[in-house]
Design an enzyme around this catalytic site. Structure first.
Site, PDB file in Angstrom:
ATOM      1  N   HIS A  31       0.881  -1.050   0.029  1.00 35.23           N
ATOM      2  CA  HIS A  31       0.007   0.053   0.145  1.00 35.23           C
ATOM      3  C   HIS A  31       0.793   1.186  -0.060  1.00 35.23           C
ATOM      4  O   HIS A  31       1.647   1.658   1.059  1.00 35.23           O
ATOM      5  CB  HIS A  31      -0.830   0.051   1.331  1.00 35.23           C
ATOM      6  CG  HIS A  31      -1.558   1.146   1.338  1.00 35.23           C
ATOM      7  ND1 HIS A  31      -2.926   1.663   0.354  1.00 35.23           N
ATOM      8  CD2 HIS A  31      -1.755   2.093   2.422  1.00 35.23           C
ATOM      9  CE1 HIS A  31      -3.265   2.709   0.724  1.00 35.23           C
ATOM     10  NE2 HIS A  31      -2.950   3.091   1.910  1.00 35.23           N
TER      11      HIS A  31
ATOM     12  N   ASP B 137      -1.666   3.867  -4.857  1.00 35.82           N
ATOM     13  CA  ASP B 137      -2.417   2.923  -3.858  1.00 35.82           C
ATOM     14  C   ASP B 137      -1.931   1.478  -3.796  1.00 35.82           C
ATOM     15  O   ASP B 137      -1.749   1.171  -2.824  1.00 35.82           O
ATOM     16  CB  ASP B 137      -4.115   2.894  -4.288  1.00 35.82           C
ATOM     17  CG  ASP B 137      -4.901   2.226  -3.480  1.00 35.82           C
ATOM     18  OD1 ASP B 137      -4.743   2.719  -2.091  1.00 35.82           O
ATOM     19  OD2 ASP B 137      -5.695   1.555  -3.712  1.00 35.82           O
TER      20      ASP B 137
ATOM     21  N   LYS C 201      -0.776  10.754   0.475  1.00 36.48           N
ATOM     22  CA  LYS C 201       0.205  10.206  -0.322  1.00 36.48           C
ATOM     23  C   LYS C 201      -0.103  10.528  -1.771  1.00 36.48           C
ATOM     24  O   LYS C 201       0.749  11.030  -2.608  1.00 36.48           O
ATOM     25  CB  LYS C 201       0.160   8.659  -0.038  1.00 36.48           C
ATOM     26  CG  LYS C 201       0.718   8.257   1.170  1.00 36.48           C
ATOM     27  CD  LYS C 201       0.940   6.735   0.951  1.00 36.48           C
ATOM     28  CE  LYS C 201      -0.492   5.893   1.149  1.00 36.48           C
ATOM     29  NZ  LYS C 201      -1.534   6.411   2.181  1.00 36.48           N
TER      30      LYS C 201
ATOM     31  N   ARG D 167      16.573  14.547  13.081  1.00 37.09           N
ATOM     32  CA  ARG D 167      16.672  15.983  12.777  1.00 37.09           C
ATOM     33  C   ARG D 167      18.092  16.403  12.048  1.00 37.09           C
ATOM     34  O   ARG D 167      18.347  17.278  11.247  1.00 37.09           O
ATOM     35  CB  ARG D 167      16.707  16.737  14.072  1.00 37.09           C
ATOM     36  CG  ARG D 167      15.468  16.777  14.567  1.00 37.09           C
ATOM     37  CD  ARG D 167      15.090  17.723  15.889  1.00 37.09           C
ATOM     38  NE  ARG D 167      15.282  19.218  15.367  1.00 37.09           N
ATOM     39  CZ  ARG D 167      15.375  20.215  16.050  1.00 37.09           C
ATOM     40  NH1 ARG D 167      15.005  19.983  17.490  1.00 37.09           N
ATOM     41  NH2 ARG D 167      15.267  21.602  15.756  1.00 37.09           N
TER      42      ARG D 167
END
Length: 312
Positions: A140, A179, A161, A245
């Site tokens: 997916h 998808d 997405k 980060r």
């Protein structure tokens, strides 16, 4: 995963010529990507004959047959034409032995030819058959081509997405699948993704519905398949969730025997995900070429610490 490939499909996709048996192309099925180059079989040794494989004859094999008597060659060729043998392929524009033509016709096995060398046609057929017969896994997500890199965007349903992929397409990148992404292992280091046939070139946008990307944006906005180089996982932002980060994380995801680098990007109102993913792909490529901004930062920090220590 496809269980078999017809000889007709092999002819079309590897660009082979039909020398004989054209009417049998759709009936003969190839069930393995392994290719056989019969050597010992030409001497009459058939104890371990891989009859289910494509049988490839080149200059070496055909030269050997010229030293055999008609009776010997007829017997060997009849033995090679087993019911499960899918096809014979002859390389380098060589004319197949007439004994083979006769035996193959009796067994209803097609004979194909090509002008390319044995090594080249062997490689071409193996690559095609491995791609078609390889085990597949459905994921997916959304797969896009960004600056030539295959980027698989994953995340919970409804996180954005497809909308992000649409923005990337508008920025000049290409859609492979939306998808559902069908992935298979091409070799020890390469994972390839493509769209299921029913979803080719289609993108679903909530509130609008299904759009045809090729029709709206042109042929340059889509691609049939691509190696997956990077996974970008979208996660809802939370102050309690730690995110990388500095960019020194080494997280990966494994599919079959291939590990693919993965980065997690927090989703928050006001963030332009398309640009962030685009930059993530560019940064990944820079790292692959030997440039790492994290190392530069570490070097600058160490240099500053040394300067401050000297001043004290």
């Amino acid at each position: 995963m496809a269980d078999s490939v017809t000889v007709a499909e092999l002819v079309k996709n590897v660009r082979l010529n039909v020398y004989a048996g054209e009417k049998y192309l759709e009936d003969r099925l190839i069930t393995t990507s392994d290719i056989s180059r019969p050597g010992l079989e030409l001497t009459g040794y058939f104890d371990y004959y891989p009859a289910k494989r494509v049988q490839l004859l080149g200059i070496t094999e055909t030269s050997f047959t010229k030293k055999m008597t008609n009776k010997e060659l007829t017997k060997v060729m009849e033995e090679m034409c087993q019911p499960e043998t899918p096809v014979f392929v002859v390389s380098t524009n060589i004319e197949p032995p007439k004994q083979l033509v006769k035996a193959a016709e009796d067994a209803k096995i097609p004979i194909l030819g090509t002008k390319v060398t044995t090594s080249r046609v062997l490689s071409n057929m193996t690559n095609y058959l491995e791609g078609k017969l390889a085990e597949r896994q459905s994921i997916h997500g959304v797969l896009v081509d960004i600056y030539g890199l295959g980027v698989l965007i994953t995340g919970d349903s409804g996180i954005g997405k497809s909308e992000t992929a649409l923005e990337l397409i508008k920025r000049g990148h290409r859609l492979i699948a939306d998808d559902r992404v069908e992935v298979h292992q091409q070799d020890e280091q390469t994972l390839v993704g493509e769209a299921p046939k029913i979803l080719n070139h289609l993108l679903e946008i909530r509130g609008i519905g299904i759009i045809d990307v090729m029709n709206l944006f042109g042929a340059g906005a889509v691609r049939s398949q691509t190696p997956i180089d990077l996974i970008v996982h979208l996660e809802n932002w939370s102050p309690d969730t730690p995110f990388d980060r500095l960019g020194n994380g080494t997280e990966t995801s494994q599919f079959f025997d291939v590990e693919v680098p993965k980065v997690a990007i927090p989703v928050k109102t006001g963030r332009n995900l398309a640009i962030i993913i685009e930059v993530a792909a560019m940064n990944f490529r820079a790292r692959s070429m030997g440039y790492d901004a994290t190392k530069v930062f570490d070097e600058n920090l160490n240099s500053l610490i040394k300067e401050n220590s000297k001043e004290k």
